[in-house]
Design a protein around this motif. Sequence first.
Motif, PDB file in Angstrom:
ATOM      1  N   PRO A  36       0.790  -1.020  -0.037  1.00 56.17           N
ATOM      2  CA  PRO A  36      -0.003  -0.074   0.171  1.00 56.17           C
ATOM      3  C   PRO A  36       0.778   1.183   0.031  1.00 56.17           C
ATOM      4  O   PRO A  36       0.289   2.402  -0.002  1.00 56.17           O
ATOM      5  N   GLU A  37       2.245   1.308   0.230  1.00 51.15           N
ATOM      6  CA  GLU A  37       2.966   2.252   0.274  1.00 51.15           C
ATOM      7  C   GLU A  37       2.898   3.176  -1.032  1.00 51.15           C
ATOM      8  O   GLU A  37       2.709   4.516  -0.934  1.00 51.15           O
ATOM      9  N   VAL A  38       2.914   2.582  -2.125  1.00 49.31           N
ATOM     10  CA  VAL A  38       2.857   3.518  -3.340  1.00 49.31           C
ATOM     11  C   VAL A  38       1.719   4.132  -3.458  1.00 49.31           C
ATOM     12  O   VAL A  38       1.258   5.398  -3.670  1.00 49.31           O
ATOM     13  N   ALA A  39       0.402   3.512  -3.367  1.00 49.98           N
ATOM     14  CA  ALA A  39      -1.061   4.204  -3.425  1.00 49.98           C
ATOM     15  C   ALA A  39      -1.058   5.180  -2.225  1.00 49.98           C
ATOM     16  O   ALA A  39      -1.607   6.253  -2.444  1.00 49.98           O
ATOM     17  N   ASN A  40      -0.623   4.774  -1.141  1.00 54.41           N
ATOM     18  CA  ASN A  40      -0.513   5.954  -0.007  1.00 54.41           C
ATOM     19  C   ASN A  40       0.326   7.161  -0.378  1.00 54.41           C
ATOM     20  O   ASN A  40      -0.188   8.418  -0.232  1.00 54.41           O
ATOM     21  N   ASP A  41       1.534   7.098  -0.580  1.00 58.63           N
ATOM     22  CA  ASP A  41       2.352   8.250  -1.131  1.00 58.63           C
ATOM     23  C   ASP A  41       1.653   9.074  -2.415  1.00 58.63           C
ATOM     24  O   ASP A  41       1.630  10.194  -2.190  1.00 58.63           O
ATOM     25  N   VAL A  42       1.430   8.238  -3.220  1.00 64.34           N
ATOM     26  CA  VAL A  42       0.836   8.940  -4.630  1.00 64.34           C
ATOM     27  C   VAL A  42      -0.576   9.523  -4.266  1.00 64.34           C
ATOM     28  O   VAL A  42      -0.801  10.547  -4.772  1.00 64.34           O
ATOM     29  N   GLY A  43      -1.287   8.847  -3.352  1.00 58.27           N
ATOM     30  CA  GLY A  43      -2.585   9.520  -3.134  1.00 58.27           C
ATOM     31  C   GLY A  43      -2.417  10.700  -2.401  1.00 58.27           C
ATOM     32  O   GLY A  43      -3.052  11.633  -2.975  1.00 58.27           O
ATOM     33  N   VAL A  44      -1.266  10.840  -1.471  1.00 57.94           N
ATOM     34  CA  VAL A  44      -1.240  12.167  -0.940  1.00 57.94           C
ATOM     35  C   VAL A  44      -0.775  13.222  -1.904  1.00 57.94           C
ATOM     36  O   VAL A  44      -1.292  14.331  -1.636  1.00 57.94           O
ATOM     37  N   LEU A  45       0.124  12.757  -2.352  1.00 56.35           N
ATOM     38  CA  LEU A  45       0.651  13.650  -3.559  1.00 56.35           C
ATOM     39  C   LEU A  45      -0.299  14.175  -4.334  1.00 56.35           C
ATOM     40  O   LEU A  45      -0.644  15.511  -4.663  1.00 56.35           O
ATOM     41  N   HIS A  46      -1.304  13.289  -5.142  1.00 59.08           N
ATOM     42  CA  HIS A  46      -2.490  13.819  -5.718  1.00 59.08           C
ATOM     43  C   HIS A  46      -3.072  14.602  -5.309  1.00 59.08           C
ATOM     44  O   HIS A  46      -3.812  15.734  -5.712  1.00 59.08           O
ATOM     45  N   GLY A  47      -3.661  14.273  -3.832  1.00 61.28           N
ATOM     46  CA  GLY A  47      -4.611  15.193  -3.005  1.00 61.28           C
ATOM     47  C   GLY A  47      -4.089  16.655  -3.047  1.00 61.28           C
ATOM     48  O   GLY A  47      -4.832  17.403  -3.202  1.00 61.28           O
ATOM     49  N   MET A  48      -2.792  16.579  -2.691  1.00 59.20           N
ATOM     50  CA  MET A  48      -2.071  18.002  -2.547  1.00 59.20           C
ATOM     51  C   MET A  48      -2.074  18.942  -3.905  1.00 59.20           C
ATOM     52  O   MET A  48      -2.656  20.065  -3.866  1.00 59.20           O
ATOM     53  N   LEU A  49      -1.836  18.124  -4.966  1.00 59.35           N
ATOM     54  CA  LEU A  49      -1.579  18.724  -6.364  1.00 59.35           C
ATOM     55  C   LEU A  49      -3.015  18.991  -6.740  1.00 59.35           C
ATOM     56  O   LEU A  49      -3.269  20.180  -7.341  1.00 59.35           O
ATOM     57  N   TYR A  50      -3.965  18.208  -6.420  1.00 63.43           N
ATOM     58  CA  TYR A  50      -5.356  18.599  -6.730  1.00 63.43           C
ATOM     59  C   TYR A  50      -5.972  19.872  -6.267  1.00 63.43           C
ATOM     60  O   TYR A  50      -6.773  20.602  -6.839  1.00 63.43           O
TER      61      TYR A  50
END
Length: 113
Positions: A36-50
């Motif tokens: 789940p690390e990739v999904a968690n990290d990329v998910g947080v990044l996407h949230g901030m960028l969004y």
Amino acid sequence: MRAAVLRYRVMAYITGVVLIILCFVGIPLQVAAGKPEVANDVGVLHGMLYLIYLVFAFLLARRLRLAAGPTVLVLLAGTIPVLTFVVERWLTHRSIDPALARAEASPAPGSVP
């Protein structure tokens, strides 16, 4: 106007690419491989960028004087993979290009014709 368009386009492409990575790399790794690390990290990044995308998209929509429907479409485009690219192209042809043409055709304030 050109600066607002550039900011919107950059954030649309970045947000779209990160969402594609999240959906087609991060989530499959989380489900299939138990990582789940990739999904968690990329998910947080996407949230901030969004959030940044929302601000720039809203400012551009206000500047272009878009109606409520197109504005909502532009704002929600960052939530569906690939839609940011489609909406950016649609918005460019429908609203951005005509607005830039009008801005170039009208004389700058304070200039002598």
